[in-house]
Design a protein around this motif. Structure first.
Motif, mmCIF file in Angstrom:
data_model
loop_
_atom_site.group_PDB
_atom_site.id
_atom_site.type_symbol
_atom_site.label_atom_id
_atom_site.label_comp_id
_atom_site.label_asym_id
_atom_site.label_seq_id
_atom_site.Cartn_x
_atom_site.Cartn_y
_atom_site.Cartn_z
ATOM 1 N N LYS A 87 -19.706 -6.507 33.200
ATOM 2 C CA LYS A 87 -20.555 -5.834 32.217
ATOM 3 C C LYS A 87 -21.879 -6.582 32.045
ATOM 4 C CE LYS A 87 -20.405 -3.838 27.612
ATOM 5 N NZ LYS A 87 -19.692 -3.704 26.357
ATOM 6 N N GLN A 97 -23.976 -6.167 35.310
ATOM 7 C CA GLN A 97 -24.597 -4.840 35.380
ATOM 8 C C GLN A 97 -25.722 -4.690 34.354
ATOM 9 O OE1 GLN A 97 -24.191 -2.721 37.907
ATOM 10 N NE2 GLN A 97 -22.880 -4.374 38.650
ATOM 11 N N GLY A 98 -25.568 -5.308 33.188
ATOM 12 C CA GLY A 98 -26.640 -5.283 32.189
ATOM 13 C C GLY A 98 -27.900 -5.947 32.710
ATOM 14 N N SER A 158 -29.509 -3.849 35.429
ATOM 15 C CA SER A 158 -30.182 -2.645 34.925
ATOM 16 C C SER A 158 -31.630 -2.953 34.534
ATOM 17 C CB SER A 158 -29.422 -2.055 33.729
ATOM 18 O OG SER A 158 -29.613 -2.846 32.566
ATOM 19 N N ILE A 159 -31.954 -4.223 34.363
ATOM 20 C CA ILE A 159 -33.309 -4.650 34.001
ATOM 21 C C ILE A 159 -34.086 -5.102 35.236
ATOM 22 C CG2 ILE A 159 -34.664 -6.268 32.602
ATOM 23 C CD1 ILE A 159 -32.928 -4.256 30.967
ATOM 24 N N SER A 218 -33.629 -6.081 39.693
ATOM 25 C CA SER A 218 -32.750 -6.023 40.877
ATOM 26 C C SER A 218 -32.411 -7.397 41.441
ATOM 27 C CB SER A 218 -33.395 -5.173 41.971
ATOM 28 O OG SER A 218 -34.551 -5.827 42.479
ATOM 29 N N ASN A 262 -29.729 -8.095 44.095
ATOM 30 C CA ASN A 262 -28.519 -8.385 43.318
ATOM 31 C C ASN A 262 -28.009 -9.804 43.595
ATOM 32 O OD1 ASN A 262 -28.830 -5.694 42.658
ATOM 33 N ND2 ASN A 262 -26.973 -5.012 43.655
ATOM 34 N N GLY A 301 -30.336 -7.148 28.676
ATOM 35 C CA GLY A 301 -29.362 -7.231 29.756
ATOM 36 C C GLY A 301 -28.144 -8.073 29.420
ATOM 37 N N ASN A 355 -24.305 -6.990 26.221
ATOM 38 C CA ASN A 355 -23.138 -6.877 27.103
ATOM 39 C C ASN A 355 -22.221 -8.084 27.051
ATOM 40 O OD1 ASN A 355 -23.774 -4.288 28.475
ATOM 41 N ND2 ASN A 355 -25.649 -5.402 28.947
#
Length: 114
Positions: free
Chosen positions: A20, A23-24, A27-28, A30, A38, A92, A96
């Motif tokens: 979580k 992914q947070g 989402s802001i 890459s 990632n 981010g 989370n």
């Protein structure tokens, strides 16, 4: 080879919330390093220790009692941009993360790039 100014961001999170938080953050930004995105590092579970004060809202443990919890260190780098750093942390990580006061450490570093 060139050296790029970056922020190195570290936080500690229990395994149940690791994806979580990841992914947070993603989402802001890459988290791109060269031709890869990632890009993150995580450690094996270690032990996080704390004692919640009267003003705490602990997810684990009770007020005034020492608590040990297995947690994973999550680490990544972003460009040295303070607005991006604030967004990664405030939007981010914080929403989370299970703790009401997550530990987030930031250092200014240089990263080698080809």
């Amino acid at each position: 080879m060139k050296l790029v100014e970056i922020y190195r961001v570290k936080t500690f999170v229990i395994e149940e919330n690791l994806e979580k938080v990841k992914q947070g953050v993603l989402s802001i930004d890459s988290l791109q390093v060269g031709n890869y995105k990632n890009v993150m590092w995580q450690s094996q579970p270690g032990v996080e220790q704390f004692v919640p004060s009267e003003d705490a809202v602990p997810t684990e443990g009770g007020i005034g009692e020492k608590t040990d919890v297995a947690s994973i260190r999550l680490e990544f780098s972003i460009p040295r941009d303070e607005a991006l750093l604030r967004k990664v942390i405030e939007e981010g990580i914080y929403p989370n993360h299970p703790w009401d006061e997550p530990v987030v450490q930031v250092s200014e570093e240089l990263e080698a790039r080809t």
